[in-house]
Write a protein that holds these residues in place. Structure first.
Motif, PDB file in Angstrom:
ATOM      1  N   ASN A 113       1.015  -1.181   0.093  1.00 15.96           N
ATOM      2  CA  ASN A 113       0.256  -0.094  -0.118  1.00 15.96           C
ATOM      3  C   ASN A 113       1.016   1.320  -0.127  1.00 15.96           C
ATOM      4  OD1 ASN A 113      -1.424   2.134   1.418  1.00 15.96           O
ATOM      5  ND2 ASN A 113      -3.031   1.018   1.540  1.00 15.96           N
ATOM      6  N   HIS A 114       0.754   2.008  -0.866  1.00 21.05           N
ATOM      7  CA  HIS A 114       1.364   3.225  -1.150  1.00 21.05           C
ATOM      8  C   HIS A 114       1.460   4.258   0.026  1.00 21.05           C
ATOM      9  CE1 HIS A 114       3.314   6.200  -3.903  1.00 21.05           C
ATOM     10  NE2 HIS A 114       2.503   7.180  -2.971  1.00 21.05           N
ATOM     11  N   MET A 115       0.405   4.416   0.572  1.00 17.90           N
ATOM     12  CA  MET A 115       0.278   5.220   1.778  1.00 17.90           C
ATOM     13  C   MET A 115       0.871   4.646   2.960  1.00 17.90           C
ATOM     14  SD  MET A 115      -0.967   7.806   0.219  1.00 17.90           S
ATOM     15  CE  MET A 115      -1.041   9.038   1.570  1.00 17.90           C
ATOM     16  N   ALA A 117       3.459   2.907   2.673  1.00 23.20           N
ATOM     17  CA  ALA A 117       4.865   2.918   2.494  1.00 23.20           C
ATOM     18  C   ALA A 117       5.613   4.395   2.510  1.00 23.20           C
ATOM     19  CB  ALA A 117       5.279   2.492   0.814  1.00 23.20           C
ATOM     20  N   HIS A 118       4.745   5.197   2.252  1.00 18.88           N
ATOM     21  CA  HIS A 118       5.311   6.632   2.717  1.00 18.88           C
ATOM     22  C   HIS A 118       5.836   6.633   4.082  1.00 18.88           C
ATOM     23  CE1 HIS A 118       5.150   9.124  -0.784  1.00 18.88           C
ATOM     24  NE2 HIS A 118       3.849   8.977  -1.145  1.00 18.88           N
ATOM     25  N   ILE A 119       4.931   5.902   5.143  1.00 17.94           N
ATOM     26  CA  ILE A 119       5.329   6.245   6.209  1.00 17.94           C
ATOM     27  C   ILE A 119       6.377   5.158   6.661  1.00 17.94           C
ATOM     28  CG2 ILE A 119       4.325   5.557   8.718  1.00 17.94           C
ATOM     29  CD1 ILE A 119       1.388   6.510   7.590  1.00 17.94           C
ATOM     30  N   THR A 308       9.574  11.961  -1.497  1.00 19.98           N
ATOM     31  CA  THR A 308       8.615  11.855  -2.802  1.00 19.98           C
ATOM     32  C   THR A 308       8.251  10.729  -3.136  1.00 19.98           C
ATOM     33  OG1 THR A 308      10.570  12.005  -4.055  1.00 19.98           O
ATOM     34  CG2 THR A 308       9.933  14.297  -3.696  1.00 19.98           C
ATOM     35  N   ASP A 309       7.665  10.411  -4.220  1.00 24.89           N
ATOM     36  CA  ASP A 309       7.390   8.956  -4.604  1.00 24.89           C
ATOM     37  C   ASP A 309       8.573   8.285  -4.975  1.00 24.89           C
ATOM     38  OD1 ASP A 309       4.800   9.364  -4.125  1.00 24.89           O
ATOM     39  OD2 ASP A 309       4.064   9.429  -6.192  1.00 24.89           O
ATOM     40  N   ASN A 310       8.650   7.083  -4.261  1.00 24.64           N
ATOM     41  CA  ASN A 310      10.040   6.206  -4.731  1.00 24.64           C
ATOM     42  C   ASN A 310       9.790   5.050  -4.348  1.00 24.64           C
ATOM     43  OD1 ASN A 310      11.096   5.496  -1.636  1.00 24.64           O
ATOM     44  ND2 ASN A 310      10.033   7.469  -1.532  1.00 24.64           N
TER      45      ASN A 310
HETATM   46 ZN    ZN Z   1       2.935   9.397  -2.964  1.00 25.35          ZN
END
Ligand code: ZN
Ligand code: KG4
Length: 340
Positions: A113-115, A117-119, A308-310
């Motif tokens: 889950n992208h969100m 993953a940001h965390i 940022t998105d990575n």
């Molecule tokens: Zn993002």
């Protein structure tokens, strides 16, 4: 037990960045991202063009990430990919690639889950760097999302506040567009704001009583303000660009900071983390650092390449799922509206 060391290939393609990363345990060996310039011409991300660019970029990006890591593809233990949230066409490219590659190598596939993953980017190990202690609050601010998440454990997260309309990054980008700056305008506003007076102009704060955010009203009042001033003086934006940028940035930053302070007070949690592309904003960093010393917060801001998105954040999340034995089947499909 899986054979050590554990190498995870992470793949991210949820929006307009094609990214691949390779982790070794909790450390990152490579993190390669190809951005997409094509959207600048249109003043925003065009989904169809994004998915086409992902198709062109994914192979070279993955190849470079594996080479940079100094390993062979046969050394990989598993492949983690962004399942959502994001743009359907963009997610499909990363998902299909990950499935085919995992099948070919006969290794497990892990959806991320992208969100989340940001965390979890905060848990990428670096020498001499501490990671946040649970529970902590994470403010995730990007072009697509604005959330305050209470993080009780690696995979136990609860959204306690989020935007009811635009995201904070969108607010920056839309304000930039109104004053004629190219997309994405957030970084440019930041740049001009450094030379301006944040109190030059005042804009109304939304009246939302809980921990949710709203930025659409601000966009409208900013638009009316600029239009009215331009009617009186056609050179207004040129002459006062720095002050305009400093003032709108100050407003967005205070909306974010005020809610974070409220969340910290309500939950009694004083370990605070920041994630997402907007965490590059110098006004937001300064404001949070100031609050941290005032309120006794333990503040965590990851390296910019992990904000940022990575794909590094996808690989680290994949690593922790791998350790828990949480794998996905070949039947898995993208989930554009995937919730935390
Ligand atoms: Zn993002
Ligand atoms: O996380 P990210 O790279 O992609 C998304 O998932 O959206 O965030 C991109 C957003 C854009 O809206 C961009 O304008 C904003 O982050 N941004 C900034 C700054 N750097 C990036 N906004 C304000 N100040 C910055 N320095």
């Amino acid at each position: 037990m899986a054979k050590e060391p554990i190498f995870i290939l992470g793949i991210e393609s949820s929006c307009d960045d094609t990214s691949a990363a390779v982790s070794r345990g909790e450390f990152m060996l490579s993190n390669v991202t190809a951005g997409q310039e094509v959207h600048r011409l249109y003043g925003g991300v065009v989904p169809e063009l994004a998915s086409r660019a992902h198709q062109q970029n994914i192979l070279p990006v993955v190849d470079t990430a594996i080479k940079k890591a100094g390993i062979q593809k046969e050394d990989l233990s598993a492949i983690a990919f962004t399942r959502g949230p994001g743009l359907m066409g963009s997610l499909l490219v990363g998902t299909s690639f990950a499935k085919a590659f995992a099948l070919g190598l006969q290794i497990p596939l892990i959806e991320v889950n992208h969100m989340q993953a940001h965390i979890l980017a905060h848990f990428i190990r670096e020498e001499g760097k501490a990671v946040p202690a649970f529970p902590f609050l994470c403010l995730t601010v990007s072009g697509g999302h604005t959330q305050i998440v209470r993080v009780d454990d690696l995979f136990e997260m609860h959204i306690i506040g989020e935007t009811i309309d635009d995201a904070a990054g969108e607010a920056f980008d839309k304000a930039a567009k109104i004053i004629g700056l190219p997309y994405p305008g957030g970084p440019l506003i930041d740049q001009y704001a450094k030379l301006g007076n944040p109190d030059a102009f005042g804009f109304p704060h939304p009246r939302i009583p809980d921990l949710n955010f709203s930025f659409s009203g601000l966009k409208t009042s900013f638009l009316y303000f600029i239009e009215a001033r331009l009617r009186l003086d056609s050179g207004f934006v040129e002459e006062r660009r720095n002050d305009i940028c400093a003032s709108i940035q100050h407003t967005i930053v205070s909306i974010l900071t005020d809610k974070l302070i409220l969340a910290s007070r309500q939950t009694g949690i004083r370990t605070i983390a920041l994630a997402g592309g907007v965490s590059a904003n110098s006004g937001l960093r300064n404001a949070l650092q100031e609050q941290a010393s005032k309120m006794g917060w333990d503040l965590f801001i990851p390296k910019f390449e992990y904000c940022t998105d990575n794909a590094a954040m996808i690989a680290i999340t994949g690593y922790h799922k791998f350790m828990r034995g949480e794998f996905s089947s070949q039947g898995i499909a993208p989930a554009p509206r995937y919730q935390i």
